[in-house]
Scaffold this motif. Structure first.
Motif, mmCIF file in Angstrom:
data_model
loop_
_atom_site.group_PDB
_atom_site.id
_atom_site.type_symbol
_atom_site.label_atom_id
_atom_site.label_comp_id
_atom_site.label_asym_id
_atom_site.label_seq_id
_atom_site.Cartn_x
_atom_site.Cartn_y
_atom_site.Cartn_z
ATOM 1 N N ALA A 161 0.814 -1.230 0.000
ATOM 2 C CA ALA A 161 0.000 0.000 0.000
ATOM 3 C C ALA A 161 0.841 1.271 0.000
ATOM 4 O O ALA A 161 0.364 2.338 -0.390
ATOM 5 N N SER A 162 2.096 1.180 0.447
ATOM 6 C CA SER A 162 2.907 2.396 0.538
ATOM 7 C C SER A 162 3.917 2.522 -0.609
ATOM 8 O O SER A 162 4.736 3.438 -0.597
ATOM 9 N N CYS A 163 3.858 1.609 -1.582
ATOM 10 C CA CYS A 163 4.797 1.711 -2.720
ATOM 11 C C CYS A 163 4.115 2.375 -3.907
ATOM 12 O O CYS A 163 2.899 2.393 -4.001
ATOM 13 N N GLY B 124 -2.568 3.579 12.985
ATOM 14 C CA GLY B 124 -1.849 4.864 12.999
ATOM 15 C C GLY B 124 -0.427 4.743 12.469
ATOM 16 O O GLY B 124 -0.045 3.711 11.928
ATOM 17 N N HIS B 125 0.361 5.804 12.632
ATOM 18 C CA HIS B 125 1.744 5.799 12.143
ATOM 19 C C HIS B 125 2.690 5.999 13.322
ATOM 20 O O HIS B 125 2.308 6.611 14.337
ATOM 21 N N LEU B 126 3.922 5.543 13.175
ATOM 22 C CA LEU B 126 4.941 5.704 14.215
ATOM 23 C C LEU B 126 5.002 7.148 14.734
ATOM 24 O O LEU B 126 5.110 7.392 15.937
ATOM 25 N N SER C 6 -0.536 11.012 4.114
ATOM 26 C CA SER C 6 0.493 10.332 3.315
ATOM 27 C C SER C 6 -0.071 9.188 2.486
ATOM 28 O O SER C 6 0.350 8.976 1.359
ATOM 29 N N HIS C 7 -1.001 8.429 3.048
ATOM 30 C CA HIS C 7 -1.505 7.275 2.303
ATOM 31 C C HIS C 7 -2.556 7.640 1.272
ATOM 32 O O HIS C 7 -2.732 6.909 0.296
ATOM 33 N N ILE C 8 -3.286 8.723 1.486
ATOM 34 C CA ILE C 8 -4.434 9.005 0.607
ATOM 35 C C ILE C 8 -4.247 10.298 -0.179
ATOM 36 O O ILE C 8 -5.195 10.813 -0.769
ATOM 37 N N ALA D 102 -3.774 7.918 8.747
ATOM 38 C CA ALA D 102 -3.395 6.557 9.133
ATOM 39 C C ALA D 102 -2.519 5.909 8.069
ATOM 40 O O ALA D 102 -2.352 6.448 6.972
ATOM 41 N N THR D 103 -1.980 4.732 8.442
ATOM 42 C CA THR D 103 -1.223 3.976 7.436
ATOM 43 C C THR D 103 -1.907 2.670 7.072
ATOM 44 O O THR D 103 -1.550 2.048 6.083
ATOM 45 N N ALA D 104 -2.826 2.231 7.901
ATOM 46 C CA ALA D 104 -3.512 0.970 7.600
ATOM 47 C C ALA D 104 -4.978 1.123 7.985
ATOM 48 O O ALA D 104 -5.477 0.493 8.909
HETATM 49 N N1 DSN Z 1 4.305 4.121 6.863
HETATM 50 C C1 DSN Z 1 4.860 2.937 6.254
HETATM 51 C C2 DSN Z 1 3.836 2.217 5.440
HETATM 52 O O1 DSN Z 1 2.687 2.641 5.407
HETATM 53 O O2 DSN Z 1 4.157 1.186 4.864
HETATM 54 C C3 DSN Z 1 6.047 3.303 5.401
HETATM 55 O O3 DSN Z 1 5.780 4.331 4.527
#
Ligand code: DSN
Length: 469
Positions: A61-63, A152-154, A229-231, A201-203
């Motif tokens: 999902a993050s590539c 969430g994210h780190l 970042s993800h969307i 979020a990241t997931a």
């Molecule tokens: N935040 C991590 C991910 O969503 O995979 C790396 O970008």
């Protein structure tokens, strides 16, 4: 603009809009030739990575897959310039052309996101988040962000990272339906009165209600930071509501759904001219200083050139079509996996992410990741709500549709990919959290089908002379 009046003769390639042989092209070509001739070890690793990307199906999902023109900008001579400060206000001479590059990136970022302010210097979304948080907050103050284990994210307050250790981090999570528990966000905000609330979020596969987050932030007297970042690509294409006029400040990386270089952006909408904390002028001036000199030194001008190029593409019709396929692919993959009996967290998706809980299959995320990779399908293990496994094991897997959509795949291919995933996972025999058995004939057959699919949908702009593994 660069002053060319002092040159005896301005080179024609500078003003020719379609030159065949600019020095820049020669440099990149010569560089690639030198790399191959003088550093075969490194060169081979890069070639192998090209081959891997071209012949496997990336569902991480993050590539993403950047346009070759973005690669070219990233490899440009702008890398040679040190330019602390901002366009027109640098601490070094020789910045006329890179000033223009940065101005273009800023203008394009503002246009793509309908923002009143953009800062294109952060080296990543992590540095953008930390620049913003460490400017808004003092050590020990309270931060409310989404729990890492729930999507969430780190940087949103995980105890493993800076924000979780320097601030007093409180986490919110998901309700029983797998969606953000806005009631809990409000309760925690009113109880702990955080200085900052972070959303994003990241997931997480559902639409984020940024207006609702802002209402909670206003009620609790907090600043709202939205990390998209993800969307970011869906927001840019108008396929996910934008936070830019809801959050006090928005951050994003440029290397996921914006199909740009590794890097970050800081954006602001209606609050750009609101008063900053501690009487520090406007919010725009405040975040300008938060990046430089407070958090970062000199920017990476080659990355900023690549951001400018990616942002130009993000304003175009092809990008919008890709964003549409991102949604189509994810929805169809989630639907097909659900029909095949997989437990999809939140029951589906409204963005590019499909989060699969593997607990009922007695399979760890790591086993799923390794088995699928053997067959040419690249995903990542992920923790899922209620997960007690360590992050490097994970109770589930996360799929994302950015890469497939960039290759031109849509709903029909998503159904095929879900079937391939199911064929592999259905044949896997887990022997522990890391070990498993996969029949070699399943591996061979699925790998061949993945190769054929990748041949049918090549990475746009990345030709391979030899296309097979
Ligand atoms: N935040 C991590 C991910 O969503 O995979 C790396 O970008």
């Amino acid at each position: 603009m660069l002053d060319t009046t002092t040159l005896a003769e301005a080179p024609t390639w500078l003003s020719d809009p379609s030159p065949a042989d600019r020095p820049f092209q020669q440099i990149v070509r010569t560089g690639a030739e030198l790399l191959a001739a003088e550093d075969p070890e490194l060169s081979r690793a890069l070639d192998e990575e090209h081959l891997r990307q071209a012949t496997t199906l990336s569902l991480v999902a993050s590539c993403s897959v950047v346009d070759p023109s973005v690669l070219a900008a990233q490899s440009s001579i702008a890398v040679n310039v040190t330019a602390e400060g901002y366009p027109g206000k640098r601490y070094h001479a020789g910045c006329a052309a890179v000033d223009e590059i940065e101005r273009l990136a800023v203008e394009r970022a503002r246009e793509v996101f309908g923002a009143r302010y953009a800062n294109v210097q952060p080296h990543s979304a992590t540095t953008a988040n930390y620049a913003v948080l460490s400017a808004l907050m003092r050590p020990g103050e309270t931060l409310l962000g989404m729990n890492l284990a729930e999507g969430g994210h780190l940087t949103h307050g995980s105890p493993a990272a800076y924000a979780g250790q320097y601030f007093r981090a409180i986490g919110y999570g998901l309700a029983a339906d797998g969606r953000i528990d806005y009631g809990q966000v409000r309760e925690l905000a009113l109880e702990h009165r955080p200085k900052v609330i972070v959303c994003g979020a990241t997931a997480y596969s559902r639409t984020v209600d940024f207006a609702r987050f802002r209402a909670i932030a206003d009620e609790a007297g907090a600043y709202l930071v939205a990390d998209i970042s993800h969307i970011g690509g869906l927001v840019a294409a108008g396929l996910h509501p934008s936070p830019v006029d809801h959050a006090h400040v928005t951050t994003t990386c440029t290397h996921k759904q914006l199909f740009g270089p590794r890097g970050g952006l800081i954006l602001m909408g209606r609050d750009h001219d609101a008063p900053a904390p501690r009487g520090r002028g406007t919010m725009a001036a405040f975040f300008q200083r938060a990046v430089f000199p407070f958090y970062q030194g000199a920017p990476a001008l080659n990355a900023i050139a690549a951001k400018a190029r990616a942002l130009a593409l993000a304003g175009g019709p092809e990008f919008r079509a890709t964003a549409g396929r991102i949604l189509e692919f994810a929805e169809a993959a989630a639907g097909e996996l659900g029909r095949r009996g997989y437990h999809i967290v939140s029951g589906g998706t409204e963005n590019h992410t499909v989060l699969v809980d593997l607990a009922d299959r007695r399979m760890s995320g790591l086993v799923a990741e390794l088995a699928l990779e053997e067959c040419g399908i690249v995903v990542n293990k992920n923790r899922v709500p209620g997960d007690t496994t360590p992050a490097l094991i994970g109770g589930g897997m996360r799929l994302g549709s950015n890469g497939a959509a960039r290759r031109g795949m849509g709903a029909a291919e998503a159904v095929l990919c879900a079937e391939l995933v199911d064929r592999v996972l259905g044949a896997v025999e887990p022997l522990g959290l890391r070990e498993y058995r996969l029949p070699p004939e399943v591996r061979a057959r699925v790998r061949a089908e993945v190769t054929a699919l990748c041949d049918r949908f090549p990475l746009p702009g990345y030709p391979l002379r030899e296309h097979r593994v």
